[in-house]
Enzyme design. Structure first.
Site, PDB file in Angstrom:
ATOM      1  N   VAL A  43     -16.370   1.355  -2.139  1.00 47.14           N
ATOM      2  CA  VAL A  43     -16.066  -0.201  -1.806  1.00 47.14           C
ATOM      3  C   VAL A  43     -15.088  -0.315  -0.668  1.00 47.14           C
ATOM      4  CG1 VAL A  43     -14.641  -0.271  -3.782  1.00 47.14           C
ATOM      5  CG2 VAL A  43     -15.740  -2.333  -2.706  1.00 47.14           C
ATOM      6  N   ARG A  46     -21.288  11.761   1.214  1.00 49.21           N
ATOM      7  CA  ARG A  46     -21.741  12.991   0.708  1.00 49.21           C
ATOM      8  C   ARG A  46     -23.380  12.785   0.230  1.00 49.21           C
ATOM      9  NH1 ARG A  46     -19.146  15.272  -4.769  1.00 49.21           N
ATOM     10  NH2 ARG A  46     -19.633  13.121  -5.064  1.00 49.21           N
ATOM     11  N   SER A  95      -3.394  -0.668   1.794  1.00 46.37           N
ATOM     12  CA  SER A  95      -3.292  -1.578   0.538  1.00 46.37           C
ATOM     13  C   SER A  95      -3.886  -2.882   0.763  1.00 46.37           C
ATOM     14  CB  SER A  95      -1.837  -1.780   0.256  1.00 46.37           C
ATOM     15  OG  SER A  95      -1.701  -2.821  -0.702  1.00 46.37           O
ATOM     16  N   GLY A  96      -4.502  -3.717  -0.255  1.00 44.68           N
ATOM     17  CA  GLY A  96      -4.995  -5.016  -0.255  1.00 44.68           C
ATOM     18  C   GLY A  96      -6.349  -5.045  -0.990  1.00 44.68           C
ATOM     19  N   LYS A 112       3.327   4.213   0.950  1.00 40.98           N
ATOM     20  CA  LYS A 112       2.252   3.836   0.101  1.00 40.98           C
ATOM     21  C   LYS A 112       2.615   3.823  -1.381  1.00 40.98           C
ATOM     22  CE  LYS A 112      -1.642   1.709  -1.081  1.00 40.98           C
ATOM     23  NZ  LYS A 112      -1.740   1.950  -2.465  1.00 40.98           N
ATOM     24  N   HIS A 145       5.255   1.523  -2.464  1.00 37.64           N
ATOM     25  CA  HIS A 145       4.545   0.234  -2.546  1.00 37.64           C
ATOM     26  C   HIS A 145       4.043   0.112  -4.074  1.00 37.64           C
ATOM     27  CE1 HIS A 145       0.914  -2.192  -2.357  1.00 37.64           C
ATOM     28  NE2 HIS A 145       1.567  -2.793  -1.557  1.00 37.64           N
ATOM     29  N   ASN A 146       3.188   1.056  -4.435  1.00 39.31           N
ATOM     30  CA  ASN A 146       2.887   1.115  -5.714  1.00 39.31           C
ATOM     31  C   ASN A 146       3.484   0.887  -6.809  1.00 39.31           C
ATOM     32  OD1 ASN A 146       0.232   1.130  -4.100  1.00 39.31           O
ATOM     33  ND2 ASN A 146      -0.863   2.592  -5.628  1.00 39.31           N
ATOM     34  N   GLU A 197       4.715  -2.323  -6.923  1.00 39.76           N
ATOM     35  CA  GLU A 197       3.405  -3.169  -7.368  1.00 39.76           C
ATOM     36  C   GLU A 197       3.524  -3.123  -9.049  1.00 39.76           C
ATOM     37  OE1 GLU A 197      -0.302  -2.164  -5.782  1.00 39.76           O
ATOM     38  OE2 GLU A 197      -1.094  -1.685  -7.397  1.00 39.76           O
ATOM     39  N   TYR A 198       3.680  -1.958  -9.555  1.00 38.68           N
ATOM     40  CA  TYR A 198       3.577  -1.843 -10.978  1.00 38.68           C
ATOM     41  C   TYR A 198       4.768  -2.879 -11.637  1.00 38.68           C
ATOM     42  CZ  TYR A 198       0.708   2.410 -11.655  1.00 38.68           C
ATOM     43  OH  TYR A 198      -0.374   3.243 -11.592  1.00 38.68           O
ATOM     44  N   ARG A 201       3.181   0.393 -19.474  1.00 42.51           N
ATOM     45  CA  ARG A 201       1.800   0.576 -19.578  1.00 42.51           C
ATOM     46  C   ARG A 201       1.300   1.826 -20.384  1.00 42.51           C
ATOM     47  NH1 ARG A 201      -1.440   0.161 -13.520  1.00 42.51           N
ATOM     48  NH2 ARG A 201      -0.061  -1.450 -12.661  1.00 42.51           N
TER      49      ARG A 201
HETATM   50  C1  6PG Z   1      -3.403  -1.446  -3.133  1.00 41.55           C
HETATM   51  C2  6PG Z   1      -3.351  -0.869  -4.780  1.00 41.55           C
HETATM   52  C3  6PG Z   1      -4.258   0.019  -4.892  1.00 41.55           C
HETATM   53  C4  6PG Z   1      -4.189   0.896  -6.345  1.00 41.55           C
HETATM   54  C5  6PG Z   1      -4.712   0.026  -7.469  1.00 41.55           C
HETATM   55  C6  6PG Z   1      -4.853   0.674  -8.783  1.00 41.55           C
HETATM   56  O1  6PG Z   1      -2.115  -1.046  -2.740  1.00 41.55           O
HETATM   57  O2  6PG Z   1      -4.238  -1.881  -2.830  1.00 41.55           O
HETATM   58  O3  6PG Z   1      -2.129  -0.158  -4.869  1.00 41.55           O
HETATM   59  O4  6PG Z   1      -4.162   1.154  -3.839  1.00 41.55           O
HETATM   60  O5  6PG Z   1      -4.721   1.710  -6.531  1.00 41.55           O
HETATM   61  O6  6PG Z   1      -3.878  -1.162  -7.672  1.00 41.55           O
HETATM   62  O7  6PG Z   1      -3.683   1.308  -9.186  1.00 41.55           O
HETATM   63  P1  6PG Z   1      -3.551   1.659 -10.745  1.00 41.55           P
HETATM   64  O8  6PG Z   1      -4.637   1.897 -11.221  1.00 41.55           O
HETATM   65  O9  6PG Z   1      -2.550   2.649 -10.965  1.00 41.55           O
HETATM   66  O10 6PG Z   1      -2.998   0.219 -11.334  1.00 41.55           O
END
Ligand code: 6PG
Length: 479
Positions: free
Chosen positions: A13, A34, A129-130, A183, A186-187, A190-191, A288
């Site tokens: 995707v 592939r 990201s996004g 990145k 960033h994650n 995000e968490y 989590r």
């Molecule tokens: C982004 C997100 C993305 C990430 C998902 C799932 O910036 O678009 O960080 O890259 O893979 O959010 O992350 P988890 O499965 O670890 O929650």
């Protein structure tokens, strides 16, 4: 035949969305997956006029690209990426650019950067990201690798990226793994932000009994002010969504077992290695994990005593307003910890990361985009040496105005037995940071007591050891 501007490997995707995005900006792409059927299906299903060419093999892909070649890999991070690079590299020439857009571990990107450099191939590890929508309409892009490689791909990637105030959310961050490191952090953020929002939801739902409709209103309102962000915005939308069959709010029907792919954990591992505190991110990862232990929680819920507090009888509107301030303060702490980690890793790896620049490219396209990032950018632009984000004048003013509310939320939740690991970890970080003297003096004494680990003193230089059990023997200056 006109050669394509860029090649893209991996038509999941994210890969498909990026190709469509590139096409919409006028760039031609050659695509390879592939499984040929996936490539064929994708290109056959495209609207007429799209400049996307299918390739049956990596050899064909390479042969239909203009030089220097730009080839982006959008597949599952890890071994699969190594396998593709291994097959691809012998087909390339010096000066070509390999771009890895997966959520790769930064140390893998460092290794790939150095391996490809032996062939004079540029490697760019780029954080994307996004999600699907971002990839399609404009993601935030965090590239690291050779600067020359970035110059070759920048005309495409700066157009494909989200744009905020006329600036692309894509800029060169530093060599080797710098992009994937940014990145990863960033994650981590995000968490933490997701967890903070979940805690706000929990407190308001548990203590005030608010339903999804009312929660949607509150989050939508918050999204009009300082808390404005993609995550607050989608949270309001989530609360509004009904299950088509039962008519109930869908969120109420979702199993409370969180999954994760590992980037949050990587952030913690790196923070440990850097000896940097990321306690809010840590709390989010722990939450989590605990959420995933559903069976254990179900058993414990029947056995463990509840707090003896009565139902919440305080100011209901006041608690909602206080939660706003608590969220904002904890969001500041999250970013302060993220910046700390970025800086510490930047020093150790020689990346020379520009914090204002990172805040700039996080303002749009990515999952953590928010109004706050503009403030962070301004803060580090006006004072690049700022010790800690919490010391920025705007942060101090916000915390000064909101700290009573922050404490009130934490105290209320704790009294009533609602877990707020990220909100309280953030407050604990703040309360530790603002103390000149912590109880670590006692800790040092304990270490010296049982292990002769030595301690320093406030009143003289040197390292000391004491025989803590023998009152007749005095303190020894060791060096
Ligand atoms: C982004 C997100 C993305 C990430 C998902 C799932 O910036 O678009 O960080 O890259 O893979 O959010 O992350 P988890 O499965 O670890 O929650």
């Amino acid at each position: 035949m006109n050669k394509c501007n860029i090649g893209l490997i991996g038509l999941g995707v994210m890969g498909r969305s990026l190709v469509l995005n590139m096409d919409s900006k006028g760039f031609s792409a050659a695509v390879y997956n592939r499984t040929w059927e996936i490539t064929e299906k994708f290109t056959a299903g495209l609207a007429p006029g799209k400049n996307v060419k299918p390739a049956r093999s990596l050899e064909e892909l390479v042969s239909i690209l203009e030089r220097p070649r730009r080839i982006m890999i959008m597949i599952k991070a890890g071994k699969a990426t190594d396998a593709v690079i291994g097959d691809l590299a012998p087909l390339l020439h010096a000066g070509d650019v390999v771009i890895d857009g997966g959520n790769s571990l930064f140390t893998d990107s460092q290794r790939r950067f150095h391996e490809l450099a032996k062939q004079n191939i540029h490697f760019i590890g780029i954080g994307v990201s996004g999600g699907e929508e971002g990839a399609l309409k404009g993601p935030s892009l965090m590239p690291g690798g050779t600067e020359e490689g970035w110059k070759i791909i920048a005309p495409i990637f700066t157009r494909v990226a989200a744009q905020v105030g006329g600036e692309p959310c894509a800029r060169y961050l530093g060599p080797d793994g710098a992009g994937h490191y940014v990145k990863m952090v960033h994650n981590g953020i995000e968490y933490a932000e997701m967890q903070l929002i979940c805690e706000a939801y929990d407190v308001l739902a548990q203590l005030l009994g608010l339903d999804a409709d009312r929660l949607a209103e509150i989050f939508a309102k918050w999204n009009e002010g300082d808390l404005e962000s993609y995550l607050i915005e989608i949270t309001a939308q989530i609360f509004r969504k009904r299950d088509p069959e039962s008519g109930q709010p869908l969120v109420d029907l979702i199993l409370d077992r969180a999954k994760q792919k590992g980037t949050g954990m990587w952030t913690l591992e790196s923070a440990n290695r850097q000896a940097t505190v990321v306690s809010t991110i840590n709390a989010a990862v722990d939450s989590r994990i605990l959420s995933s232990q559903k069976a254990a929680r179900t058993t414990a819920s029947k056995l463990l005593p509840k707090p003896e507090s009565a139902a919440f009888a305080g100011d209901r509107a006041g608690l909602v307003a206080a939660m706003h301030d608590a969220l904002y303060a904890a969001k500041l702490v999250t970013h302060a910890q993220g910046v700390d980690l970025l800086r510490s890793a930047s020093t150790d790896h020689g990346w020379n990361l520009d914090i204002a620049g990172i805040a700039t490219i996080w303002r749009g396209g990515c999952i953590i985009r928010s109004r706050l990032l503009e403030r962070i950018r301004e803060a580090f632009e006006s004072d690049p040496k700022l010790d800690n984000l919490l010391l920025a004048p705007f942060s101090r003013a916000a915390i000064e105005a909101g700290q009573a509310n922050w404490r009130n939320v934490v105290a209320t939740a704790i009294t009533h037995g609602v877990a707020i690991p990220a909100l309280s970890a953030s407050l604990a970080y703040f309360d530790s940071l603002r103390r000149e003297r912590l109880p670590a003096n006692l800790l040092q004494a304990q270490r010296d007591f049982f292990g002769a680990h030595k301690y320093e003193r406030v009143d003289r230089d040197g390292e000391f050891h004491t025989d803590w059990q023998d009152e007749t023997r005095s303190t020894t200056l060791l060096k």
